[in-house]
Each structure stands twice: as structure tokens, then as C-alpha cells.
Design an enzyme around this catalytic site. Sequence first.
Site, PDB file in Angstrom:
ATOM      1  N   GLU A   1       3.864  -2.631  -7.524  1.00 21.27           N
ATOM      2  CA  GLU A   1       4.030  -4.059  -7.813  1.00 21.27           C
ATOM      3  C   GLU A   1       4.331  -4.292  -9.291  1.00 21.27           C
ATOM      4  OE1 GLU A   1       0.604  -6.098  -6.114  1.00 21.27           O
ATOM      5  OE2 GLU A   1       1.502  -6.014  -4.141  1.00 21.27           O
TER       6      GLU A   1
ATOM      7  N   GLU B   1       3.180  -2.203   2.034  1.00 22.68           N
ATOM      8  CA  GLU B   1       1.888  -2.882   2.151  1.00 22.68           C
ATOM      9  C   GLU B   1       2.081  -4.130   2.989  1.00 22.68           C
ATOM     10  OE1 GLU B   1      -0.560  -3.784  -1.262  1.00 22.68           O
ATOM     11  OE2 GLU B   1       0.162  -2.012  -2.334  1.00 22.68           O
TER      12      GLU B   1
END
Length: 479
Positions: free
Chosen positions: A176, A377
Site C-alpha cells: 500500500e 487483500e
Amino acid sequence: MKTFRNDFLWGGATAANQFEGAWDADGKGPSTSDMCTNGSPEHPKRITRQWEEGAFYPSREASDFYHHYEEDIALMAEMGYKTFRFSIAWTRIFPTGMENTPNEAGLAFYDRVLDACRKHGIEPLVTISHYEMPYALVEKCNGWEGRECIGYFMNYCRTIFERYQGKVTYWLTFNEINAGAMPMGNVMSLGTVKGYTGTILDFPDNPRVRFQALHHQFVASAKAVKLAHDKYPQFQMGNMICFITKYPLTCKPGDILKAQQEMQMMNWFCSDVQVRGEYPYYAGRYFEENGIEIRMEEGDTELLKEGCVDFYTFSYYMSNCSSDEPGAEIGHGNLTTGLKNPYLKASAWDWQIDPQGLRYTLNEIYSRYQIPMMVVENGLGARDAVEEDGSINDTYRIDYLRQHIEEMKEAVKDGVDLMGYTPWGCIDLVSASTGEMGKRYGMIYVDKQDDGTGTLERKRKKSFEWYKRVIASNGEELD
Ligand code: BG6
């Protein structure tokens, strides 16, 4: 009609700092996440310069994967996993980040993990840096604000590439990475918190520092990709984006423009750099209006071009809305908030659930880049109850995952090149945003509670058997 490819990588995802525990075992040094206390939605977790008496630091033991890896990987194999996404803790290999020689005991641990994966025919997917860095580098150079961090990171990459070259093919550089485009990134990913003790929400954000630190991560990511391409041609290098899909709250042109601007700087900016190899045009105005000036060194522009990733990965939990007018109700999320969508329900942590948004998002990303993609995810954070007979009937989690897989399948039919799917926290672990253990994502329960008590025993939840059938049928049996 197309469906999931035969070699589709079904699996699950974890991160060292939230899962491994053993924070100081066998020579490991403290990382930024080891300095974070627990918290809750009402009481945000804190990062502290020194360990505070009486405070609870959940990452220190976490789910203790360090001592349970064999059992855990065997359970993943029982579910039929094709891949396991996990991260390497930089501080197991270089405890302060600055040593010249790596810590052999740390390297040996990941050898054991990788060998266990291989024994079960599981393809590792390794995140090089997942929301942690040596705390010593925070003290030394304010984390990624210091350009020297790139060199330290490259020592780490060279070491793990060389060591695991025969065992790992798929790598992600920074988890991220776009956290750095949001204030939360200071604590979570950039380590730009030198001298700070306080909650993760109250940190005094300085966008100029933050974007400089992010630039250093871009350069580090590009260098790692270039090194891999030059020296280890068998490696496949990916990026990783926290994708929070933005819809205009209404069809008012101002709302549409606002959603576009937020999509640009939150979701597209980092991958435009990592996939296309250059800063996107729209960043110029944003930088100007926010007093941001990026100091680049000679060669950076070329490096970014030479270090473009091979595949695109992202996390997807939610969508939310944008408006150019104040007053709309706010919904929550892990890195940032957004406006509530009247058509969606939300989780107990107020993350809006939007399975169709995943199909939309996959199409949006693929139409922009046209490179293979992976959802690394996705999942539902929920409180699970253990029944008297020991069972955990997480039907809500099955519903969430089923709906998202159905939409991934639609996106594949739309023509998106999807390589795999690794739902988050496949075995219960510590929450990144709140530091809670009770916010569970797993198909495997870990007996560990918010206050640190528990036996660490693993139990199969109802979703375990369900996911096993999903994998065995390559996504055809979803009921
Ligand atoms: C992603 C992170 O943002 O979301 C994970 O990469 C994190 O580290 C996951 O755990 C879920 O968020 P949370 O805050 O519920 O743990």
C-alpha cells in the site's frame, strides 16, 4: 465464457508485523510497528518513542507465526492454497537497517518458511516492506524522509534476492505504497515520525516531508525492480496499492470532479509512477496548491522509467463517495475516511461493503494499465464468537467473500487479466489500523484476545471448509 485461469493463485495474505510476533527473537531489532500500542475505533493506537510501562504492544507476540509457521502453512495447504502472501521483517535481517552483515538467524527463519511452502506446493508471494521499518532509521534519518534510506533498503533487497532467488518468484516492493499520499502514511509506511509519541491520528502532518519520503520509496521500489530485472530475470515484480474506490455522491458535476481528483491522488498517483514510470501530469497542480516540492536527484527520472513493475496488485475492502459540498455523513476506513453511500451497508468498523465495486475497480485498473493483476487483500473484519462446541460459524464472512469472488469472476469475463486472490489475514492477526486482535479476518481462528491473553491455539472456522471447496473447484462452487 472465460473464467478463472487454471493456474489461478488462490491463497491468503499476512504481514510480518501483524502476524509473526517474536519481536526480539534471534537478533531481531525493533521496527516501527513494535513501537505501536493497541487501540480501538474509539481510542486510536499510539506510536511511542520508548516502551511505556503498562502499555500493551500487540505486535510483540501477535499470532506468533514465528513459532507456529509449520502448523499454519500445513493448515493453508489443507485449504488447498496455491499461494501464500507474507512479508519479510526488515529488522530480522538488518536489526537497525544499517548493519553491513545480515543477521543469519533471521535469514534462516524465512528459509524455513519458504521450505515449508515448497513442501506443500505453495507459491510464495513476498512483500518486501509491509508497514514497518527499523525504528533505528526513524531516529537516524526520520524514516524515508532521509534519502540514505534508499541505500539501506537496497542492502536489504540485495540480501534477500540473493538468498531466496531459488525459492521466490513473485515479489511486491511496498505494501500500500499510496498510504504515503495520505497523512496516515507517516506512521504506517514512511516512518517520518522522529521524536513523536502520540496517536496515529494526531501526528502533525507535513505534506512536503511526506511526499519527499514517498519519492524516496518510489526510487527504492524502482531500484529494486531494476536490480531484479537485471540480475534475476525469473523474478516477477509487483506494486501494491490500497484502492479505495471513489464514487461521486451525486451526479452533480462538482461531485464528479471531486471524485475524479480524489481518485487521482489517492488511487492512481502511485501506480502511475510505478507502472508508467513517471509522475502523472495532474500531480503538478496538486503539489503547487499544497506547497509540495519534490527534490529529485540526477538520474531519478530515468530510474523511475527503468523500474516499472511487471504486475499490479491491490487491496480492496470498500468504496466511498466524494462531494464538493460539506455536510454529508462520513464513513470510515483504514487509511482515510470518505462519504457514506446510501446504497451500501457497512461492517462493524464502518467500512462500506461493495462487492460490485470490485468488478468496477478491476475494470478501471485494467483499462488504464493492461498488465496482469492480483487482488492481494480483501476481507471482512468481524468479531467472531466461539460456540460451546468450539465451532466458529462465520457465515457473514463467507457471504462477504462469496460476493467479492462472484464479482471478480464477472471482471474476468469482462476480459481482465487476473492472476490470483489472497484474502487478508487468512489466519487471525493484529489489525493494522486499530491494533485490535478482536477485529478478525481469518478462516483460521487464533485464540488470542485484545488484552494479550489466549493460548494461541488455531481452530478452523466455518469459512475454512467453504474456502477449501472454492479453491478445489477453481471458484465454481461458491455456496
Ligand atoms: C490493509 C493493510 O490496509 O488493510 C493490512 O495492508 C491491514 O496491513 C488490512 O491489516 C486491514 O486493515 P485493518 O486495519 O482492519 O487491519
